[in-house]
Design a protein around this motif. Structure first.
Motif, short mmCIF file in Angstrom:
data_model
loop_
_atom_site.label_atom_id
_atom_site.label_comp_id
_atom_site.label_asym_id
_atom_site.label_seq_id
_atom_site.Cartn_x
_atom_site.Cartn_y
_atom_site.Cartn_z
N PRO A 288 0.82 -1.21 0.00
CA PRO A 288 0.00 0.00 0.00
C PRO A 288 0.86 1.27 0.00
CG PRO A 288 -0.04 -1.05 2.16
CD PRO A 288 0.83 -1.90 1.29
N ALA A 289 0.21 2.37 -0.31
CA ALA A 289 0.91 3.66 -0.32
C ALA A 289 1.32 4.03 1.10
CB ALA A 289 0.00 4.73 -0.90
N GLY A 292 -0.65 6.72 2.82
CA GLY A 292 -1.99 6.41 3.28
C GLY A 292 -2.07 6.35 4.81
N CYS A 293 -0.99 5.94 5.44
CA CYS A 293 -0.94 5.91 6.92
C CYS A 293 -0.06 7.03 7.46
CB CYS A 293 -0.40 4.58 7.42
SG CYS A 293 -1.53 3.20 7.29
N ARG A 296 -0.79 11.46 6.52
CA ARG A 296 -1.95 12.29 6.83
C ARG A 296 -1.71 13.08 8.12
NH1 ARG A 296 -6.16 11.18 4.15
NH2 ARG A 296 -7.51 12.07 5.73
N GLU A 298 -3.88 14.22 10.11
CA GLU A 298 -4.81 13.78 11.17
C GLU A 298 -4.77 12.26 11.32
OE1 GLU A 298 -7.12 14.26 7.33
OE2 GLU A 298 -5.39 15.08 8.36
N ARG A 299 -3.57 11.67 11.12
CA ARG A 299 -3.43 10.22 11.20
C ARG A 299 -3.53 9.75 12.66
NH1 ARG A 299 1.84 12.23 10.39
NH2 ARG A 299 3.13 11.94 12.24
N ASN A 300 -3.67 8.42 12.79
CA ASN A 300 -3.58 7.79 14.10
C ASN A 300 -2.26 8.23 14.75
OD1 ASN A 300 -2.99 5.97 16.20
ND2 ASN A 300 -4.19 4.35 15.22
N TYR A 303 0.97 6.23 14.56
CA TYR A 303 1.73 6.07 13.31
C TYR A 303 2.79 7.17 13.26
CZ TYR A 303 -2.16 3.16 11.61
OH TYR A 303 -3.11 2.20 11.45
N TYR A 331 0.60 -1.80 16.49
CA TYR A 331 0.27 -1.62 15.09
C TYR A 331 1.38 -2.12 14.16
CZ TYR A 331 -3.48 1.42 16.72
OH TYR A 331 -4.60 1.90 17.31
N LEU A 334 1.11 -4.23 10.84
CA LEU A 334 0.62 -3.67 9.58
C LEU A 334 1.78 -3.52 8.59
CD1 LEU A 334 -1.78 -0.90 10.95
CD2 LEU A 334 -2.34 -3.22 10.24
N ALA B 248 -7.79 7.85 9.31
CA ALA B 248 -6.68 8.05 10.26
C ALA B 248 -5.89 6.76 10.45
CB ALA B 248 -7.22 8.52 11.60
N ASN B 249 -6.57 5.61 10.37
CA ASN B 249 -5.87 4.35 10.59
C ASN B 249 -5.29 3.75 9.32
OD1 ASN B 249 -6.12 3.90 13.50
ND2 ASN B 249 -8.31 4.01 13.06
N GLY B 250 -5.45 4.47 8.22
CA GLY B 250 -4.77 4.05 7.00
C GLY B 250 -5.53 3.07 6.14
N ALA B 253 -5.31 3.34 2.38
CA ALA B 253 -4.14 2.95 1.60
C ALA B 253 -4.42 1.71 0.77
CB ALA B 253 -2.94 2.70 2.52
N ILE B 266 -5.61 -1.88 -3.52
CA ILE B 266 -5.13 -3.23 -3.22
C ILE B 266 -6.30 -4.14 -2.81
CG2 ILE B 266 -3.73 -4.55 -1.59
CD1 ILE B 266 -1.79 -2.13 -1.69
N PRO B 308 -4.57 -7.17 7.02
CA PRO B 308 -4.09 -7.34 8.39
C PRO B 308 -5.22 -7.07 9.40
CG PRO B 308 -3.26 -5.29 7.48
CD PRO B 308 -4.02 -5.98 6.38
N MET B 312 -6.44 -4.22 17.33
CA MET B 312 -5.78 -3.39 18.34
C MET B 312 -6.42 -2.01 18.41
SD MET B 312 -4.39 -3.41 15.31
CE MET B 312 -3.74 -2.40 14.01
#
Lengths: 360, 329
Positions: A288-289, A292-293, A296, A298-300, A303, A331, A334, B248-250, B253, B266, B308, B312
């Protein structure tokens, strides 16, 4: 009287022997005290056996190819924290207590180190030595760290006390990690030895932690302390620190501003390839890009941001993910899911791309 | 004991035999031209086989019980010639001719080259289906795990695979055909009656092969046009806490939700997930609870699934994501 040896008697003797040995041990007459030391012949034999075993087990070990190992600075910091108390350091010789140990850990002088090849030193640092008190490297998955330590050991004898201190402790004074009244300041000084108080120090293999999200930093400290992320250096550091301080330490470094990325010398095609993977991934290989995680705003918060990160650190982490030994926060799987799909060149391209972006 | 066993067998056989005569995956309940032709062929073959069987058994009984005299060498020769060679050959030739005559309708070449009509591309992936509708008048419409087609129109299919060999079959409409990596296999289907069917993967493709299916829906021409128009459009909700957690959790992607920043290719496109008949390629009913369950532990639902696990995440985030996705009709 004539004792005749036949099969039956020999078998009985063999059966009784372990019992007799156990009985003698139980009597406790064998002296395990260290005061008298070993007999000369015992000492010779033990040393002979140890040297032979190290030599034999070092046979299949090949030093890594390519440029000389990076990461001498964190290895120096680790040496100061975990090794110097027994083996001494420039300007800080072994204490009397250590010299009275049986066997006494050797001072790592040029002469002592010249006895060993790189592969043999690697073997000893990684696996430790039984019956001597020499512990194994805390993270068996991190051969890169062990090689960095070997590289540091090769430099150690030539270091002047001042150079050693600045390599191992950075700007922090050597005793600040120990007995500081303020516990937080003490823990921070421990971090600062490699990372600096501003979170930007440590050399090629140490990440820039300044400006990283506090949730990620605290979760990573916990992962090191609990052995979920492999690093001999950070597991020792986080394990020694007070877990109650992790949040404060994380907030401290999150509050620092990341430095502008140094101008990169990576080839523009490499950076371009990294940009393409970061933006679109490699769909045909289920990669994946990255953005994408990680891209951003405003990501988790667990990350990590990758912009402006050191390329050696990023490439090394991708390598560890691909090998399935990286671990980390809850995490981290992932990344493990697809990291082994990336080739060495693609990992380098991604590292070069993120290193070239200005930190935010 | 033996009598009971055979009685149970006597009950079980008709039960099993008739169980396959209806339901969403029965080739004996055809809703398409191809399936109809194959079903007709099946019934003719069954009928002919039954008649031949009766004739053979009848001759056997006649020879063993009734007739006490030996045939003359000439008469025996005639019987062998007519009953043993000529009749079976003629019957087989008739059935072969009938079968061959059906083939142009089963694999019509005309539908495969037509560019002016709907063309559906289906890509088998471990363990789901990427479905792309190529329209003559507009950009392709990407969907997943559900194939819809209009009743009465011949629809061309191109079948591909992204990893291993899968096979595409909608028993009530027609098929089947393998999906082979590096190849594009083409065929076409024409539904004759509206209905909802099940299409299973029919080539073993990995641990979740048995959990890899899709819903096939044949709709009236007009309803289909309306559905495709809606399917081509963006998601009905493009904001909210569920989408925020999704991004936010991706999740974006790997998954696309048109109208939002999520544009991964994907995994399956989720733009209209809530409107689909099933979840996870036929593995689960399409409910909010099932979405939450799959997000938290895909491996537990579909062994070998590439997604995946997100177990969590805090439970409320999973719930928010599930509620958002279930609402994407």
């Amino acid at each position: 009287m004539k004792v005749r040896i036949n099969w039956k008697r020999a078998a009985i003797a063999l059966a009784v022997l372990p019992v007799a040995a156990l009985f003698v041990a139980w009597l406790g007459f064998f002296n395990v005290g260290a005061a008298s030391g070993h007999w000369k012949i015992t000492e010779w034999f033990l040393h002979f056996a140890m040297r032979s075993a190290v030599r034999t087990y070092a046979l299949p070990i090949a030093p890594p190819d390519g440029p000389p190992p990076v990461g001498v600075r964190p290895a120096a910091g680790h040496y100061a924290a975990g090794c110097a108390m027994c083996h001494g350091a420039p300007g800080a010789p072994r204490g009397a207590t250590v010299r009275a140990m049986l066997p006494a850990p050797p001072a790592l002088t040029a002469a002592a180190l010249a006895d060993w090849s790189d592969a043999e030193l690697f073997r000893i640092v990684k696996h430790g030595l039984r019956f001597t008190g020499m512990p194994a490297w805390p993270a068996q998955a991190r051969d890169d760290e062990v090689w960095a330590m070997v590289a540091f050991l090769r430099r150690l004898p030539e270091l002047a006390p001042r150079d050693y201190r600045s390599l191992a402790y950075g700007e922090a004074p050597p005793d600040s990690a120990g007995d500081v009244a303020n516990r937080f300041e003490g823990a921070l000084a421990g971090c600062a030895r490699c990372h600096g108080r501003d979170g930007t120090g440590g050399g090629e293999t140490v990440p820039v932690i300044a400006g990283q999200r506090p949730a990620y930093l605290a979760a990573s400290l916990a992962a090191y302390a609990e052995g979920r992320r492999a690093s001999g250096i950070m597991q020792l550091a986080a394990g020694q620190a007070d877990a109650a301080l992790f949040d404060r330490l994380a907030r401290h470094y999150a509050g620092q501003s990341a430095p502008a990325a140094p101008p990169t010398d990576a080839a523009p095609e490499l950076i371009e390839r990294g940009r393409a993977i970061a933006r679109r991934g490699i769909p045909e290989r289920d990669v994946p890009a990255c953005l994408g995680c990680h891209g951003r705003p405003e990501r988790n918060p667990v990350y990590p941001g990758l912009d402006g990160q050191r390329p050696d650190y990023l490439a090394n982490q991708l390598r560890l993910f691909a090998a399935g030994v990286r671990g980390g926060t809850p995490y981290s799987h992932l990344m493990t899911a697809f990291a082994d799909e990336l080739t060495v060149r693609e990992r380098a391209a991604l590292a070069a791309y993120f290193a070239s972006r200005p930190a935010r | 004991m033996r009598a009971r066993a055979s009685a149970a067998f006597g009950l079980a056989v008709p039960a099993i035999a008739t169980a396959a005569c209806s339901g969403p995956q029965s080739a004996l309940d055809p809703h398409g031209v191809e399936a109809q032709a194959v079903a007709t062929l099946f019934w003719w073959m069954t009928l002919a086989g039954a008649l031949i069987w009766c004739a053979v058994i009848g001759a056997l009984v006649y020879a063993g019980r009734r007739r006490r005299r030996v045939f003359s060498a000439r008469a025996a020769g005639r019987i062998v010639l007519w009953a043993g060679a000529v009749t079976p050959s003629v019957l087989l030739l008739i059935l072969l001719g009938y079968g061959l005559a059906l083939m142009p309708d089963l694999r019509p070449a005309s539908a495969l080259t037509a560019n002016d009509r709907l063309h559906v591309e289906v890509v088998g992936e471990q363990f789901w289906w990427r479905v792309i509708y190529h329209r003559p008048d507009g950009p392709p419409v990407v969907s997943a795990n559900e194939v819809r087609l209009p009743v009465g129109t011949r629809v061309a299919f191109s079948l591909k695979s992204a990893d291993v060999i899968h096979a595409f079959w909608i028993p009530q409409l027609g098929g089947k055909m393998d999906m082979i990596p590096g190849r594009t296999n083409r065929f076409s289907l024409q539904a004759t009656r509206a209905g909802t069917f099940r299409g299973p993967c029919t080539e073993f493709c990995g641990p979740s092969h048995a959990l890899m299916a899709f819903a096939a829906v044949a709709m009236d021409e007009e309803a289909f046009a309306g559905w495709l128009e809606r399917e081509a459009g963006p998601a009905v909700r493009t904001e909210g806490p569920g989408l925020d957690a999704f991004l936010a959790n991706g999740c974006g992607a790997c998954h696309t939700i048109r109208g939002t920043p999520a544009d991964g290719t994907i995994g399956p496109d989720l733009t209209h997930l809530g409107a689909r008949k099933t979840l996870a390629a036929g593995a689960l009913p399409n409910t909010e609870a099932a979405i939450a369950r799959f997000v938290a532990a895909p491996e537990a639902v579909k062994p070998g699934a590439r997604m995946p696990a997100f177990g969590m995440l805090p439970e409320r985030e999973i719930a928010a994501i599930a509620a958002y996705l279930a609402g994407l009709e």
